[in-house]
Design an enzyme around this catalytic site. Structure first.
Site, PDB file in Angstrom:
ATOM      1  N   ARG A  61      22.758 -77.050   1.962  1.00 25.09           N
ATOM      2  CA  ARG A  61      23.509 -76.704   0.742  1.00 25.09           C
ATOM      3  C   ARG A  61      23.881 -77.934  -0.075  1.00 25.09           C
ATOM      4  O   ARG A  61      23.918 -77.874  -1.301  1.00 25.09           O
ATOM      5  CB  ARG A  61      24.758 -75.908   1.107  1.00 25.09           C
ATOM      6  CG  ARG A  61      24.393 -74.506   1.540  1.00 25.09           C
ATOM      7  CD  ARG A  61      25.613 -73.732   1.947  1.00 25.09           C
ATOM      8  NE  ARG A  61      25.259 -72.349   2.187  1.00 25.09           N
ATOM      9  CZ  ARG A  61      25.924 -71.551   3.015  1.00 25.09           C
ATOM     10  NH1 ARG A  61      26.980 -71.992   3.653  1.00 25.09           N
ATOM     11  NH2 ARG A  61      25.548 -70.303   3.168  1.00 25.09           N
ATOM     12  N   LYS A 101      19.299 -52.296  10.839  1.00 25.14           N
ATOM     13  CA  LYS A 101      19.883 -50.994  10.509  1.00 25.14           C
ATOM     14  C   LYS A 101      19.459 -50.484   9.153  1.00 25.14           C
ATOM     15  O   LYS A 101      19.554 -51.205   8.150  1.00 25.14           O
ATOM     16  CB  LYS A 101      21.404 -51.116  10.507  1.00 25.14           C
ATOM     17  CG  LYS A 101      22.008 -51.258  11.874  1.00 25.14           C
ATOM     18  CD  LYS A 101      23.483 -51.355  11.683  1.00 25.14           C
ATOM     19  CE  LYS A 101      24.262 -51.210  12.958  1.00 25.14           C
ATOM     20  NZ  LYS A 101      25.697 -51.330  12.670  1.00 25.14           N
ATOM     21  N   GLY A 123      19.268 -63.487   4.396  1.00 27.04           N
ATOM     22  CA  GLY A 123      19.468 -63.535   5.837  1.00 27.04           C
ATOM     23  C   GLY A 123      18.280 -63.889   6.702  1.00 27.04           C
ATOM     24  O   GLY A 123      17.688 -64.962   6.571  1.00 27.04           O
ATOM     25  N   GLY A 179      24.169 -63.036   0.906  1.00 27.71           N
ATOM     26  CA  GLY A 179      24.901 -61.846   0.447  1.00 27.71           C
ATOM     27  C   GLY A 179      24.759 -61.618  -1.050  1.00 27.71           C
ATOM     28  O   GLY A 179      24.637 -60.479  -1.514  1.00 27.71           O
TER      29      GLY A 179
HETATM   30  P1  AMP Z   1      19.273 -57.600   9.440  1.00 29.78           P
HETATM   31  O1  AMP Z   1      20.419 -58.577   9.501  1.00 29.78           O
HETATM   32  O2  AMP Z   1      19.671 -56.187   9.230  1.00 29.78           O
HETATM   33  O3  AMP Z   1      18.181 -58.072   8.547  1.00 29.78           O
HETATM   34  O4  AMP Z   1      18.686 -57.564  10.907  1.00 29.78           O
HETATM   35  C1  AMP Z   1      18.107 -58.679  11.525  1.00 29.78           C
HETATM   36  C2  AMP Z   1      18.116 -58.454  12.998  1.00 29.78           C
HETATM   37  O5  AMP Z   1      17.375 -57.290  13.304  1.00 29.78           O
HETATM   38  C3  AMP Z   1      17.474 -59.589  13.752  1.00 29.78           C
HETATM   39  O6  AMP Z   1      18.433 -60.211  14.548  1.00 29.78           O
HETATM   40  C4  AMP Z   1      16.430 -58.911  14.621  1.00 29.78           C
HETATM   41  O7  AMP Z   1      16.397 -59.380  15.940  1.00 29.78           O
HETATM   42  C5  AMP Z   1      16.852 -57.455  14.595  1.00 29.78           C
HETATM   43  N1  AMP Z   1      15.731 -56.544  14.827  1.00 29.78           N
HETATM   44  C6  AMP Z   1      14.564 -56.513  14.169  1.00 29.78           C
HETATM   45  N2  AMP Z   1      13.756 -55.580  14.675  1.00 29.78           N
HETATM   46  C7  AMP Z   1      14.420 -55.000  15.701  1.00 29.78           C
HETATM   47  C8  AMP Z   1      14.106 -53.965  16.635  1.00 29.78           C
HETATM   48  N3  AMP Z   1      12.930 -53.334  16.611  1.00 29.78           N
HETATM   49  N4  AMP Z   1      15.051 -53.623  17.531  1.00 29.78           N
HETATM   50  C9  AMP Z   1      16.239 -54.255  17.562  1.00 29.78           C
HETATM   51  N5  AMP Z   1      16.599 -55.235  16.714  1.00 29.78           N
HETATM   52  C10 AMP Z   1      15.698 -55.602  15.793  1.00 29.78           C
END
Ligand code: AMP
Length: 404
Positions: A34, A205, A361, A384
């Site tokens: 940064r 999610k 992220g 974010g």
């Molecule tokens: P996000 O912050 O929602 O972009 O999620 C990122 C996280 O999702 C990472 O830490 C990944 O390890 C996790 N992730 C990705 N694919 C899977 C999966 N099939 N099952 C569980 N966690 C996952």
């Protein structure tokens, strides 16, 4: 609105909002991304013959001290940045140990062309996060020109990121180079894109990404859905997903999204197959399966070979690509292959003339991990903030400068 690149800062005091919220352990800066990100903006002002007052937040001092009384404001000081920045710039950086005190005002007033002053953490004052007008006005008095180069906080209507802009006329407030780059990249993808436009959405999610997907239904031609969130769609369609991640309260929403996409002629691509594991662990036993036929006791932790080929084809035919979220648990070696292959496909499409933006992220962490960050068109630093932009929200930090 004035442009930073064409503005001449000679003999002017530039009050620059930077994001120096860098990781500091025992007084040592462990990641200077940064700080380096703000250097082009700082250097341009100095090269013009201007002087600089830098302001930033660091951590959440007041909230953390309330929870952990052994902490003090000194634990949240920006002081460690002084020597570090001074080293990078090759010039002395002065420090004011309060951002609006007489000392800060006197030091700012005494600055000569070529000199730099860093103010102490803005969040020592609760007025910063509250967007307090009087506090913002006090800060505004320190400089002649306001430059916002902190895209990472552009989604906050804080005193130094948004409210302050009202105290400067239109030609005396502008984005810095870092912020300008982020805004141009985001606008290019969401508003000035070339079709086919593929959005790759992954991560854990579906509930976290629903607003983005909704927005993209009006912009993209193709949406690739990977990562843990894909299994909620498979289950909603009656598939067997074993122990894969699933949000059971989002099944109806998943079906509604697929229907909306069909109505708008947007192609949704779900991974045909998955790499499955018998536990969520780096040393799990693995196998592969169709993503809607995951056996009981197993879970999908990455996309499989068929899915990689399927997604590659879509990506390589695209002219605009937005990528947010990994395709699997890329932090573990056994489940990084899908995310890496998709990163390579994005790089290949970029080489062939597509515009690619990786934002928000973990997909940023992924392209960095695979050493591909400089082979895509743009990697956003504003986690974010970029996500909220993709969700269609107006960011206060952008609006404050653009809209008047
Ligand atoms: P996000 O912050 O929602 O972009 O999620 C990122 C996280 O999702 C990472 O830490 C990944 O390890 C996790 N992730 C990705 N694919 C899977 C999966 N099939 N099952 C569980 N966690 C996952």
């Amino acid at each position: 609105m004035s442009t930073f690149s064409t503005h001449n800062f000679a003999n002017q005091k530039a009050l620059i909002r930077v994001d120096f919220n860098v990781p500091i352990k025992n007084g040592v800066i462990t990641d200077d991304t940064r700080i380096r990100g703000a250097l082009p903006t700082i250097k341009k002002v100095l090269a013009d013959g201007g002087c600089i007052i830098l302001m930033s937040h660091w951590g959440r001092p007041l909230k953390d001290i309330e929870k952990k009384p052994h902490l003090t404001l000194a634990d949240f000081s920006l002081k460690p940045v002084v020597a570090y920045l001074s080293n990078l710039l090759g010039t002395e950086v002065q420090f004011a140990d309060d951002c609006i005190s007489d000392d800060a005002c006197n030091k700012a007033a005494a600055l000569k062309p070529g000199q730099v002053l860093l103010l102490e953490n803005l969040r020592y004052y609760k007025q910063e996060e509250k967007g307090d007008k009087d506090f913002a006005e006090k800060l505004s008095k320190l400089g002649d020109v306001y430059v916002n180069d902190a895209f990472g906080t552009a989604h906050r209507a804080h005193a130094s990121t948004a409210v302050i802009a009202q105290f400067f006329p239109g030609d005396k407030k502008m984005f810095g180079l870092l912020m300008e780059g982020e805004v141009i990249a985001a606008e290019k993808v969401m508003h000035n894109n070339q079709k086919p436009f593929t959005a790759i959405i992954g991560g854990a999610k579906v509930s976290d990404k629903i607003l983005i997907i909704e927005q993209l239904l009006d912009k993209a031609t193709d949406i690739i859905i990977g990562g843990g969130m894909a299994y909620t769609f498979f289950k909603a369609e009656g598939g067997q997903i074993g122990n894969s991640l699933c949000e059971d309260d989002r099944l109806d929403m998943a079906i509604a999204l697929l229907k909306k996409a069909a109505d708008k002629s947007v192609c949704i691509h779900l991974p045909a197959d998955s790499i499955i594991a018998d536990k969520f662990a780096a040393d799990a036993n693995t196998s592969s399966a169709l993503s809607n036929e995951v056996p009981t006791g197993w879970m999908g932790l990455d996309i499989g070979q068929m899915a990689i080929a399927q997604f590659r084809k879509v990506i390589c035919e695209s002219k605009t690509i937005l990528w947010n979220g990994p395709m699997g648990v890329f932090e573990m070696e056994k489940f990084q292959h899908g995310t890496k292959a998709i990163a390579e496909a994005v790089v290949e499409a970029t080489k062939n003339g597509a515009y690619s933006l990786v934002g928000g992220g973990d997909s940023v962490a992924a392209v960095n991990k695979f050493g591909l960050a400089d082979k895509v068109s743009y990697v956003s630093t504003g986690g974010g903030a970029m996500l909220e932009y993709f969700e269609g929200k107006e960011l206060p930090g952008i609006a404050a400068i653009k809209n008047n």
